[in-house]
Design an enzyme around this catalytic site. Structure first.
Site, short mmCIF file in Angstrom:
data_model
loop_
_atom_site.label_atom_id
_atom_site.label_comp_id
_atom_site.label_asym_id
_atom_site.label_seq_id
_atom_site.Cartn_x
_atom_site.Cartn_y
_atom_site.Cartn_z
N ASP A 99 1.03 -1.23 -0.08
CA ASP A 99 -0.04 -0.04 -0.05
C ASP A 99 0.83 1.33 -0.24
O ASP A 99 1.67 1.46 1.00
CB ASP A 99 -0.94 0.00 1.27
CG ASP A 99 -1.88 1.30 1.36
OD1 ASP A 99 -2.40 1.72 0.17
OD2 ASP A 99 -2.45 1.60 2.37
N ASP A 279 -1.81 5.73 -6.62
CA ASP A 279 -2.23 4.72 -5.50
C ASP A 279 -2.42 3.40 -5.85
O ASP A 279 -3.07 3.17 -6.69
CB ASP A 279 -3.47 5.48 -4.95
CG ASP A 279 -3.93 4.61 -3.76
OD1 ASP A 279 -3.04 4.01 -2.97
OD2 ASP A 279 -5.14 4.72 -3.17
#
Ligand SMILES: *[C@@H]1O[C@H](CO)[C@@H](O)[C@H](O)[C@H]1NC(C)=O
Ligand SMILES: *[C@@H]1O[C@H](CO)[C@@H](O)[C@H](O)[C@H]1NC(C)=O
Ligand SMILES: *[C@@H]1O[C@H](CO)[C@@H](O)[C@H](O)[C@H]1NC(C)=O
Ligand SMILES: *[C@@H]1O[C@H](CO)[C@@H](O)[C@H](O)[C@H]1NC(C)=O
Ligand SMILES: *[C@@H]1O[C@H](CO)[C@@H](O)[C@H](O)[C@H]1NC(C)=O
Ligand SMILES: *[C@@H]1O[C@H](CO)[C@@H](O)[C@H](O)[C@H]1NC(C)=O
Ligand SMILES: *[C@@H]1O[C@H](CO)[C@@H](O)[C@H](O)[C@H]1NC(C)=O
Length: 405
Positions: A99, A279
């Site tokens: 992440d 992202d």
């Protein structure tokens, strides 16, 4: 912003001394990652989870940009298509979500922590709320094993309570390190894996290269790779073009950039230079609502109520999207704009339909986050997150122009 008092920082300092000196590598430290698909609720649920995530990132980023360290949740639960890394922590192995939108590394959602003899319990409570999930627990320091032989001393959370991480063990946080500030009462910055590799002499640069592969490119067995310390020459073609992290809030608090998007040979403008997120934890490619309307009109696409995705009659009618980043144009082909057809029915769609991965961010241009270059974008370009120079690099790969649908 950065405080350096408290027990945790002295232990973090001690952990640098404890680290076994290893020869500094000019080559990257390579960590293979495997794709993981969560089809629960189909694409409608996926889009809701994506939206909850970037809306929370936006709220938290705005608060942080005015030094308001409210712990606003960032959802990073198991969504759509994500990559997992197998990381050794203490005496166990854990499957962690890769992440770039959060920065705490933690385990314990599924398997218990097995401390090594080097384990230190710092006694520091830690918690991160991810909106639709989260964890609380305690911060430990122990050996973290990347790949088969690279060991570093790392501070990480061990969850005693968590939600939203079915079958997964936690998160490998690769976001900017100061996002960790609000996760402990001390408000200390907890160095990320990327930081510690440099502090402990394993790599020379606080940098991570992310290589994702289009879902069907590797013969139906998609593979990805992280490279710490240096970009991996075998994972991209041509040059890497770097662009500074954007200075526009709230994207500035994350891995965010400025970019332009146009459509087709006519280069119909969708977004003039504007800021947004890059992202790994968002599945689709999102653009501001006015840009989305122009895209829909340009492609003659229809919004499908069942999946929440745009659909077109045929890929033949699509043209490329062009992203201008750091002065260079990157081509996102018609094929790249299509949701993998092999996953249509899994995600609640009809088998032979052509669905698009470009979706609506829900706010008009100018909100501060006018795009999210998510997973489907990153599958087509090698991406380098360079903390030392506050910049992000993009390069084409052998798979950029693949026709996989
Ligand atoms: C690059 O990645 C490959 C695997 O994809 C790996 O074998 C190699 O060691 C990595 N490092 C360099 C310097 O190429
Ligand atoms: C901090 O930001 C949050 C979210 O924007 C807001 O709800 C809260 O009132 C702010 N607190 C202060 C003290 O400004
Ligand atoms: C963890 O995984 C590595 C690489 O897959 C393996 O060599 C090692 O034996 C595993 N360790 C444990 C404790 O399962
Ligand atoms: C979990 O850890 C937190 C932080 O250390 C603590 O406040 C909480 O009481 C613990 N909960 C349980 C069920 O042990
Ligand atoms: C890479 O960059 C160099 C220097 O800017 C340039 O001369 C070269 O043509 C570029 N190569 C490619 C493949 O774009
Ligand atoms: C990004 O765009 C904003 C708004 O146009 C501008 O102020 C800024 O200088 C640009 N560049 C960077 C690196 O943020
Ligand atoms: C998909 O297949 C069904 C049944 O064969 C057919 O009725 C429908 O028109 C097809 N849709 C498309 C978009 O080709």
């Amino acid at each position: 912003m950065r405080t350096s008092n408290g027990l945790l920082s002295s232990i973090l300092l001690a952990s640098r001394i404890l680290a076994t000196p290893i020869q500094i590598n000019n080559s990257p430290i390579t960590l293979p990652i495997a794709v993981h698909i969560n089809a629960e609720g189909g694409t409608l649920a996926l889009i809701n989870r994506d939206r909850a995530r970037f809306q929370a990132m936006t709220a938290r980023g705005f608060a942080k940009s005015v030094e308001n360290n409210t712990n606003i949740p960032i959802p990073v639960n198991d969504n759509g298509q994500i990559y997992l890394a197998n990381v050794g922590v203490g005496a166990g192995n854990y499957s962690l979500i890769v992440d770039t939108g959060s920065s705490n590394t933690w385990i314990g959602a599924n398997k218990p922590y097995i401390p090594s003899p080097k384990s230190i319990d710092t006694g520091m409570p830690v918690g991160v709320s991810y909106g639709s999930g989260g964890f609380i627990g305690e911060e430990y320091i122990d050996t973290l094993t990347i790949g088969s032989d690279v060991q570093l001393i790392q501070s990480f959370g061990v969850a005693n309570e968590s939600a939203g991480f079915n079958g997964l063990d936690g998160i490998l946080g690769l976001g900017p390190d100061d996002l960790t500030e609000v996760s402990t009462p001390s408000n200390d910055v907890i160095p990320t894996v990327t930081d510690n590799m440099v502090m402990q002499g394993i790599t020379k640069a606080r940098l991570v290269g992310v290589s994702f592969v289009p879902s069907e490119s590797a013969g139906g067995v998609p593979n990805g790779q992280l490279d710490f310390g240096a970009p991996n020459l075998s994972k991209y073609v041509g040059n890497i073009t770097f662009t500074p992290k954007t200075t526009t809030a709230p994207a500035s608090e994350y891995w965010g950039i400025n970019q332009t998007i146009t459509y087709g040979d006519a280069r119909t403008p969708l977004l003039s230079p504007t800021s947004g997120f890059v992202d790994t934890g968002t599945t689709l490619l999102y653009i501001a609502s006015d840009a989305f309307e122009t895209y829909q009109a340009s492609t003659n696409a229809v919004l499908d109520e069942t999946t929440g995705l745009l659909t077109v009659d045929s890929v033949e009618n699509l043209q490329s999207l062009f992203f201008t980043i750091g002065g260079r144009e990157f081509e996102f082909t018609p094929n790249a704009q299509i949701w993998p057809q092999s996953m249509n029915s899994l995600m609640g769609g009809s088998t032979n339909a052509t669905y698009l991965v470009v979706n609506n961010i829900g706010t008009p241009t100018g909100s501060g986050v006018d795009f999210v270059d998510g997973f489907v974008f990153l599958q087509r370009f090698y991406t380098v997150f360079d903390s030392d120079n506050s910049q992000i690099g993009f390069a084409n790969t052998a798979n950029t122009l693949d026709d996989v649908n």
